[in-house]
Design an enzyme around this catalytic site. Structure first.
Site, PDB file in Angstrom:
ATOM      1  N   ASN A 166       0.808  -1.226   0.000  1.00 14.91           N
ATOM      2  CA  ASN A 166       0.000   0.000   0.000  1.00 14.91           C
ATOM      3  C   ASN A 166       0.841   1.277   0.000  1.00 14.91           C
ATOM      4  OD1 ASN A 166       0.726  -0.653   2.654  1.00 14.91           O
ATOM      5  ND2 ASN A 166      -1.047   0.355   3.533  1.00 14.91           N
ATOM      6  N   SER A 243       0.261  -7.110   7.928  1.00 13.81           N
ATOM      7  CA  SER A 243      -0.852  -7.577   8.747  1.00 13.81           C
ATOM      8  C   SER A 243      -0.365  -8.154  10.070  1.00 13.81           C
ATOM      9  CB  SER A 243      -1.656  -8.637   7.995  1.00 13.81           C
ATOM     10  OG  SER A 243      -0.936  -9.851   7.915  1.00 13.81           O
ATOM     11  N   GLU A 264       5.195  -2.984  12.468  1.00 10.15           N
ATOM     12  CA  GLU A 264       4.112  -2.008  12.274  1.00 10.15           C
ATOM     13  C   GLU A 264       2.971  -2.785  11.636  1.00 10.15           C
ATOM     14  OE1 GLU A 264       1.458   0.056  10.768  1.00 10.15           O
ATOM     15  OE2 GLU A 264       2.922   0.720   9.273  1.00 10.15           O
ATOM     16  N   CYS A 298      -3.292   1.566   6.986  1.00 12.08           N
ATOM     17  CA  CYS A 298      -3.402   1.098   8.372  1.00 12.08           C
ATOM     18  C   CYS A 298      -3.847   2.213   9.308  1.00 12.08           C
ATOM     19  CB  CYS A 298      -2.083   0.495   8.847  1.00 12.08           C
ATOM     20  SG  CYS A 298      -0.697   1.638   8.783  1.00 12.08           S
ATOM     21  N   GLU A 471       9.059   3.883  14.308  1.00  9.82           N
ATOM     22  CA  GLU A 471       9.762   4.300  13.105  1.00  9.82           C
ATOM     23  C   GLU A 471       9.663   5.815  13.003  1.00  9.82           C
ATOM     24  OE1 GLU A 471       8.011   2.073   9.877  1.00  9.82           O
ATOM     25  OE2 GLU A 471       9.296   0.346  10.291  1.00  9.82           O
TER      26      GLU A 471
END
Length: 491
Positions: A166, A243, A264, A298, A471
């Site tokens: 994504n 995921s 993440e 997300c 991050e």
């Protein structure tokens, strides 16, 4: 480099950015078996090209290359690493248009969003080019009368980076820039659905002057590539965006070598709109939070809670705004592009059907769009019950679920009632309420009266099953370092 449909396009100026081979130890590598996988345009299903599909042996070889390159790279002066990172940053901006078009064609997102991602991703490289010059070396007061004490931060070693489809550019630059600035060497695996963006960044990394073995990109079927990395003790840190189920798998596989993990993972973001909110702003920002990247984010708003006195007005305004969103192929720069694959579209259909069966009403949308099989209409569900699947699972698409609430305690409980904890959105004009609710929301990030909060200087990450570590910011670089304690006397 053989010509592909992607490299043959007249709107991609620098053809060398379109790479179909992996990049290992400073060389472009086809699979020894000759295996490839197809990459298709999600807007129309057209084949863009076939990319090398490497095997486990070749994946292990990439670790060998990075491991051999680590001593030289980590021993460079920080400003020398910074100079190479800076060149990589400048090259990304110089080739922004080509990089954005490559991304649109393989991922489907609107062109303006793709341009924004290239700029956003490049800011991490710029940021860490500066941070590379400032390694955090601390002195502490000695507990021994005849000794001096220091704490040093040293690069942890080879870093494995696994990135999603994504955000195929920004997720690689955010991870790689931090690791490289710290002095680590990297092996990276992009999603098989969007490998061209990562390979284009590898081409620019080569031009920037990274020594052979420092920057490696390995393409192929995911388990074939990253399972050897989880088992290899030479890989000391693994950073993954994707995921939660896959994150848990990587967690288990990495246990045997006790790696550091930066994960993440999924999100299930609530939007909370109180009756005292600026309703026009709340609607506008909630539309952004829900429909950016066609909902495939997300950070995307998954559950919209609106206080009952303004509920009907909010639903009316939000639905009107959703109906006005344009749909089209990414290069046309619409508001909503295609979803990534058939599985993603089926998930939207399942969530809508389940919500309606449990009492929700479709205010707009609710079906595939005639443009093509991977296009789904911007959809608004109102009066969604708490037991609807969409209120428990991340939708990852352009379906908004709106439900009313009556009290502050109620909405905080409902917002926190999830295994995820990445981001929450809050709309209110009461400073005391903003403080109370921000403190009690169990999420790593809280956005108040706005949507955009991420960027290079802030620590991005979540709580609970949304991940581990951070991050961005100085913390993002420190994730790729170890602390060494030195106790010294002069006898």
């Amino acid at each position: 480099m053989s010509e592909t449909a992607l490299s043959a396009r007249v709107d991609i100026i620098d053809k060398a950015l379109v790479r179909s081979f992996s990049y290992i130890d400073g060389k472009w590598c086809a699979a020894k078996t000759g295996d490839t996988f197809a990459v298709n345009d999600p807007s129309n299903g057209a084949n863009l090209g076939d990319v090398a599909s490497l095997c486990a042996v070749e994946s292990t070889g990439s670790v060998t290359a990075a491991y051999k390159a680590f001593p030289q790279w980590s021993s460079l002066l920080p400003q020398e690493r910074a100079a190479i990172l800076r060149r990589w940053f400048e090259l990304q901006l110089a080739h922004k248009e080509d990089l954005a078009r490559i991304m649109v064609l393989e991922q489907g997102k609107p062109l303006s969003e793709a341009r924004g991602e290239i700029e956003y991703g490049a800011t991490f490289v710029e940021f860490y080019a500066e941070e590379a010059k400032r390694p955090n070396i601390e002195g502490v007061t000695s507990h021994l009368a005849d000794a001096e004490v220091e704490l040093w931060r040293e690069p942890i070693g080879v870093a494995a980076l696994i990135t999603p489809w994504n955000f195929p550019s920004a997720m690689l630059t955010r991870k790689a820039a931090a690791a490289l600035a710290a002095g680590c060497t990297i092996v990276a695996h992009p999603s098989a659905e969007t490998p061209y963006s990562a390979l284009a960044l590898a081409e620019l990394a080569e031009r920037a002057g990274f020594p052979a073995g420092v920057f490696n990109v390995v393409t192929g079927v995911a388990p074939e590539i990253f399972e050897p990395w989880t088992r290899d003790s030479r890989v000391r840190v693994l950073s993954f965006t994707g995921s939660t189920p896959v994150g848990k798998l990587l967690y288990r596989q990495s246990a045997t070598t006790v790696k550091r993990l930066i994960l993440e993972l999924g999100g299930h973001a609530p939007v909370i709109v109180f009756k005292d909110a600026n309703l026009e702003n709340a609607v506008s920002e909630s539309i952004k939070a829900k429909f950016a990247t066609s909902g495939q984010d997300c950070l995307g708003a998954n559950r919209i809670f609106v206080e009952r006195p303004v509920y009907k007005d909010f639903c009316r305004r939000f639905t009107r705004a959703a109906k006005s969103l344009s749909i089209g192929c990414g290069l046309e720069d619409p508001d909503i592009g295609p979803l990534m694959n058939e599985k993603a579209v089926q998930k939207q259909e399942e969530h809508v059907a389940d919500a309606v069966a449990k009492g929700a009403r479709i205010a707009c949308g609710g079906a595939r769009h005639p443009l093509g099989p991977l296009f789904y209409e911007p959809t608004v569900l109102v009066d969604v019950s708490a037991d609807a699947t969409i209120m428990r699972e991340e939708s990852f698409g352009p379906v908004a679920a709106i439900t009313p609430f009556d009290t502050e305690d109620e909405v905080i409980f409902r917002a926190n009632d999830t295994e995820y904890g990445l981001v929450a959105y809050l709309h209110s004009q009461d400073p005391h309420k903003i403080y109370r609710v921000s403190r009690t929301l169990q999420f790593g990030m809280v956005a108040v009266n706005r949507t955009k909060v991420t960027g290079a200087p802030i620590p991005f990450g979540g709580t609970k099953q949304s991940g581990l570590g951070r991050e961005g910011a100085r913390l993002g670089m420190e994730e790729f370092t170890e602390i060494k304690y030195v106790c010294r006397d002069w006898a």
